[in-house]
Structures are given as structure tokens and as C-alpha cells.
Design a protein around this motif. Sequence first.
Motif, mmCIF file in Angstrom:
data_model
loop_
_atom_site.group_PDB
_atom_site.id
_atom_site.type_symbol
_atom_site.label_atom_id
_atom_site.label_comp_id
_atom_site.label_asym_id
_atom_site.label_seq_id
_atom_site.Cartn_x
_atom_site.Cartn_y
_atom_site.Cartn_z
ATOM 1 N N UNK A 51 0.861 -1.197 0.000
ATOM 2 C CA UNK A 51 0.000 0.000 0.000
ATOM 3 C C UNK A 51 0.888 1.233 0.000
ATOM 4 N N UNK A 52 0.715 2.083 -1.004
ATOM 5 C CA UNK A 52 1.476 3.337 -1.057
ATOM 6 C C UNK A 52 0.547 4.475 -1.472
ATOM 7 N N UNK A 53 0.443 5.497 -0.665
ATOM 8 C CA UNK A 53 -0.380 6.678 -0.957
ATOM 9 C C UNK A 53 -1.793 6.300 -1.367
ATOM 10 N N UNK A 54 -2.370 5.337 -0.664
ATOM 11 C CA UNK A 54 -3.771 4.990 -0.872
ATOM 12 C C UNK A 54 -4.016 4.014 -2.013
ATOM 13 N N UNK A 55 -2.931 3.474 -2.610
ATOM 14 C CA UNK A 55 -3.090 2.551 -3.735
ATOM 15 C C UNK A 55 -2.375 1.237 -3.393
ATOM 16 N N UNK A 56 -3.036 0.120 -3.700
ATOM 17 C CA UNK A 56 -2.424 -1.181 -3.460
ATOM 18 C C UNK A 56 -1.698 -1.614 -4.734
ATOM 19 N N UNK A 57 -0.374 -1.802 -4.619
ATOM 20 C CA UNK A 57 0.426 -2.158 -5.799
ATOM 21 C C UNK A 57 0.868 -3.620 -5.663
ATOM 22 N N UNK A 58 0.436 -4.477 -6.603
ATOM 23 C CA UNK A 58 0.859 -5.883 -6.520
ATOM 24 C C UNK A 58 2.388 -5.982 -6.518
ATOM 25 N N UNK A 59 2.946 -6.793 -5.600
ATOM 26 C CA UNK A 59 4.398 -6.873 -5.451
ATOM 27 C C UNK A 59 4.696 -8.179 -4.729
ATOM 28 N N UNK A 60 5.952 -8.634 -4.772
ATOM 29 C CA UNK A 60 6.240 -9.899 -4.090
ATOM 30 C C UNK A 60 6.575 -9.690 -2.610
ATOM 31 N N UNK A 61 6.366 -8.454 -2.119
ATOM 32 C CA UNK A 61 6.567 -8.163 -0.691
ATOM 33 C C UNK A 61 5.427 -7.278 -0.227
ATOM 34 N N UNK A 62 5.331 -7.091 1.099
ATOM 35 C CA UNK A 62 4.426 -6.066 1.629
ATOM 36 C C UNK A 62 5.190 -5.267 2.676
ATOM 37 N N UNK A 63 4.625 -4.139 3.074
ATOM 38 C CA UNK A 63 5.258 -3.365 4.145
ATOM 39 C C UNK A 63 4.712 -3.861 5.472
ATOM 40 N N UNK A 64 5.626 -3.958 6.438
ATOM 41 C CA UNK A 64 5.182 -4.483 7.730
ATOM 42 C C UNK A 64 4.768 -3.323 8.631
ATOM 43 N N UNK A 65 3.691 -3.526 9.373
ATOM 44 C CA UNK A 65 3.216 -2.464 10.272
ATOM 45 C C UNK A 65 1.897 -2.876 10.865
ATOM 46 N N UNK A 66 1.444 -2.056 11.785
ATOM 47 C CA UNK A 66 0.237 -2.384 12.518
ATOM 48 C C UNK A 66 -1.000 -2.204 11.632
ATOM 49 N N UNK A 67 -1.043 -1.071 10.925
ATOM 50 C CA UNK A 67 -2.153 -0.802 10.005
ATOM 51 C C UNK A 67 -1.784 -1.405 8.650
ATOM 52 N N UNK A 68 -2.288 -0.805 7.558
ATOM 53 C CA UNK A 68 -1.871 -1.291 6.234
ATOM 54 C C UNK A 68 -0.451 -0.840 5.886
ATOM 55 N N UNK A 69 0.190 -0.114 6.822
ATOM 56 C CA UNK A 69 1.601 0.295 6.705
ATOM 57 C C UNK A 69 1.867 1.220 5.514
#
Length: 397
Positions: free
Chosen positions: A254-272
Motif C-alpha cells: 500500500x502506497x499513498x492509498x493505492x495497493x500495488x501488486x508486489x512480491x513483498x508487503x510493508x510491515x506495520x500495525x495498520x496497512x503500513x
Amino acid sequence: MPSDIPVIILAAGRGERAGQAEGPKQYRMVGGKPVIACTLEAFTDHPAVGKIIVAIHPDDESLFHAATQDHADRVTFVHGGATRQASTRLALEALAEGFPKFVMIHDAARPFVDAGLISRVAAALNGAEAVLPALPVSDTIKRADEDLNVLETVPREDLHAAQTPQAFNYQRIRYAHRLAAEEGLDAFTDDAAIAAWAGVAVRIVPGAVDNIKLTWARDIAMADQRLQISATFPDVRTGNGYDVHSFEAGDAVWLCGVSIPHHKKLSGHSDADVGLHALTDALLATCGAGDIGTHFPPSDPQWRGASSKIFVEHAAKIVRENGGRIANADVTLICEEPKVGPNRHAMVTAMAAMLGIDPKRVSVKATTNERLGFIGRSEGIAAIATASVVYPGSLEE
Ligand code: CTP
Ligand code: MG
């Protein structure tokens, strides 16, 4: 904070002390606008305010329409009475059929009321039946006889100077006004006094130093000067924000309100969403409202997996409640992956919607870190955000 609160603006006075050669003070021009138009703007722009009813003098109908034409869709009027107290009572009765829970009552002659003050008063309604903004008295107070011989110095520690807007449980203040009228008591100078007389507990919240009542001709001249200055030096503030999140295994970022398909995600409590977190901090910084952790503690389980859109929208609401208008927002994403360029348009569109501003006022930029450091090793993403917000009032204050 309650919402949709009806507001009574009292404008049926004659303004005798200010001198009437140029008409009643509430219609005089300050900073190129009628006093009452300045007053109304603070309320029409505030998210907690519902319908607005103005008590006017029967002779002032054309003055009223001319001065309030920009707000004709939000504002109605009722004829006031011979005293401020009577004007309030007539306006309260006129609101009855809407069965309001609360009501806010304000003097038209206080054009410097600001959004922060309206918010403080509205918020206090959650725990009180009557709310009075007031400032501690700072001058030493003397009691004197008719010949101006001082009799005593009055201790000022527990003295507070009352302002408006005052806010009430609607039924309680209407009942208090009816009772006072029935008993022929008409010397109350504000509604908090009537509430207290009727046995309603009144809670004080901090007033605002600038929220003066225009009473004398020199007050009007001063108000005019002040508004001219604030038109010259608008109160523009800038806030910045910074955030970092690390990568973990996943399938989208998730970056700036858009979900970008990727082979990783950002770790965090919310959608990060690192971009939106930085932006939230930048917005809060413009009105001294702390940071994202103040409002959404990571320890609170309700934000687990939450969309960071909520954080930005909440910060934008706080900005608006303080009277701010967001001029622009700019986010820089620092990452080696994923590619931002193809998603930039969607990001700008999403952020503009969250902020309630034109997409031209929103910018997203991206840069790599030239393979240096943790970002260069693609261990995470950093974001920097800047927001500019225009607040009412003047830098001269
Ligand atoms: N007010 C009102 N009806 C009245 C008297 C006053 O609605 N019969 C309003 C005024 O228009 C003002 C507010 O109550 O916005 C505060 O009153 P004040 O400052 O005393 O205004 P005036 O009564 O107009 O001024 P003055 O006492 O100098 O004549
Ligand atoms: Mg008066």
C-alpha cells in the motif's frame, strides 16, 4: 463532538454605544465585509454546525439580505425583540419544530470567533448541559461608589469574563428562557446567566483573546484595521512528516492509498502505508495537534490492518476544525521497488479525495536511494511529506 448543531446569531440590537450614523454595528464594513458576514463565515465553514438562524431587527431586513447573500442557502432569520434576552427566546422558539438536541448562541457583534473556539464549545457539550467560553480576568478589579470613590478591590482569582458562542442542551435553555419571561425577569445579559438562574450547571471552557465584542466605534475601527492586515499577511503554515516501514513477505504494497501488486508487503500495525503516515504527520503539524501516534496509538488493537486513509481523513478533519484550508500536499517516496511512476496518477486521485482538495494541489514524487543503505538494499521504504495549510487570522497576532 456533536454535529449538526443549530446556531442562533443575535443581530437585533441597535448598537447605540458604537454610534448609529453609519447604521447598526453588525452591518458596518470591516476588512471589506459586513461584520455579520465575518461572523457567519466562521459558523458556515465549521463541520459541527447545522442550520443557522439570525435574530434581526424588523427595520434591518434589507441590510440583512444584502450582508448575507453569500450564505442565503444556509441562513434563515427571525425578528428579534427589545432586549438581547427576548431576541434569544424568539430564536429558540423558532427552532423548536426541528427538535434539536443542542443549540449554540452567538453575538453577531463578535466577528473574530474562530473554528478552534467553536470546536471547544461544541466538544464540551458531550459532558455538560451548558457551556460558556470565558477568559480569566487579568485586570485588577475595583468596586466603586457613584462618585467613583473606590470601595474595595475585588479578588479576581475566581473571576472569568464571559464570551459567546455559548452552547446548551436545547430543551433546558428554552425552558429557562420561558421561565424567566414568565417571571418578568429581563435583565440577564447572557444566556449562561439565565441557565444558571434556572438551576442548570454551566461549564467553562477557555475563550479566545481575539474574540472581542465590537461595542464602541473604536472597536469597529480596530477590527477593520486588523482584517486589512490579515488580508496582507495570511497565516500560511507548513508541516512536514517522515516515516519508514520495512518489507516482509507478501503480495502487495500500500502506497499513498493505492495497493500495488508486489512480491513483498510493508510491515506495520495498520496497512503500513508509509506515504499516508508521513502525510498525516505533516497535516497535524500545521495546527500543533501532535502526531499520528497521539491519535492512533499503535498499541490500540482497533487499528490492526486499518486503512491509513482513516488517519489522513482524521487529520484533515482536525485541520478543518481549526479553521484551516489545505493549500497543497506533497509526498516523496524513497524506494528501489516497487515502481511508483505507473501508479502516481491513482495515488494523487486517492489523496485528493481523502483531503477534499483539487488533484492539482496534490503531488507524489519518487526517488531511489542509489542502492545506498537500508532503502538501497530494498529492506524498506521511507516517505517524506509536506503540507501547507491556510488558517484564518493574521501573522501579526
Ligand atoms: N442583540 C439582539 N437583540 C437586542 C439587543 C441585542 O439580538 N434587542 C444582539 C446585538 O445585535 C449583539 C448582541 O446581542 O450582536 C450583543 O449585544 P450588544 O453588544 O449590547 O449590542 P447592541 O444592543 O446592538 O449594542 P448597544 O447595547 O450599544 O445598543
Ligand atoms: Mg445592548
